[in-house]
Design a protein around this motif. Sequence first.
Motif: not given
Length: 427
Positions: A155-177
Amino acid sequence: MFDQIMARIAVRFGRVEARASARAYLLGLLSKAERKNCWQLAEQAGHARPGPMQRLLRYARWDADAVRDDLRAYAVEHLGTDGGVLIVDETGFVKKGRASAGVQRQYTGTAGRIENSQVGVFLAYATSRGRALVDRQLYLPESSWCTDPGRRQAAGIPDEIEFATKPRLAWEMIAAALDAGVEAPWVTGDEAYGQDPQLRARLEEAGTGYVMAVACSTRVRINSGLTPVRADTAAGRLPVTAWQRWSAGSGAKGPRHYDWAWIHIGTDEHRHLLVRRNRTTDELAFCLCWSPTTATLAELVRVAGVRWSAEECFQAAKGQVGLDHYQVRHWTSWHRHITLAMLALAFLTAVAASAAPNRPADSHHPTRGNDPITLTVPEIRHLLATVFPAPALTAARLLHWSTWRRRHQATARRSHYRRRGTNEPAG
């Protein structure tokens, strides 16, 4: 305005062919094409085959995250004003098979049940001028994907992509913004995110206020009490005078009025439990609130009401610009299509905002006499069909695409039958 947004992202595409394909792809997303997949977008653009569109999503050299950054800046530039709110939410994409990145049987609110689907976590930006999706992350289930190297590679998923909960993904996007300078003093989200104490703690560390939905069973400390009580128990002890009627914003049938109350909790002066009561059913809903400075009940109600903007974004993105029309399986292709669809929606929203700079963005705001309502995203897309007409469709081209589709369908059918025959047990 379309030329301006294309000029903004043009530098992200190293080759002129990719830039041309990106422009055609965006115009296709804005068109009246029935489905916004590579085949129909290629036909809409006048191409002889879907190859250029497919290469744009899979093999062309361009960074979807860089375009995402341009999209976020564009949305803030056209919609930004005081009191902006970041909204975290998710939506599902029902799929067949098991090859699409991140797909598995999981609950999705889109279907209202457990379905074979992908789930995307999104960040929306909402102000009084409009709302737009500004970031996205594909949720990768831990058990069925993160520990299966072969499936990840296919599926072409990069090696550096690890499991992250949905709230963790949300925080990463909030922090980036926030790091990008987005001025949003508030964040809101539903229970899936409000129940996560780490997400709330990170928001407090960043000095960003929040109004996050939580379950009725959430326990809170009232008046510095030693024993926490359930949120619904605390609400049940409120006197009649504690309730105030406020609108949580306008819906399809006008203002959404509820009864609201707030309870000071914990030792922090700016920490509250916000309670919403339905005027008809008496059903209660709860939010945990925190702000770095003093906030009024009216402000907390406003932020709580903005949370529904994310659902409106999903409806517009899926109904108007084909957010869920893709037919891709690859990790990179998913992020590229989703990013371009979000960009198309942001463009429509920016046009709507610029067309009525001094009027409320709420399309349900009362008008005077025979004044029309403000331009809506669907109406603007309808008008753009005249501004950006599709190439003339000749009978020969129509037949060419009909033959192309039927040949592809015949190949897919043979492949399906062959696979079914291989898996059949010997008689």
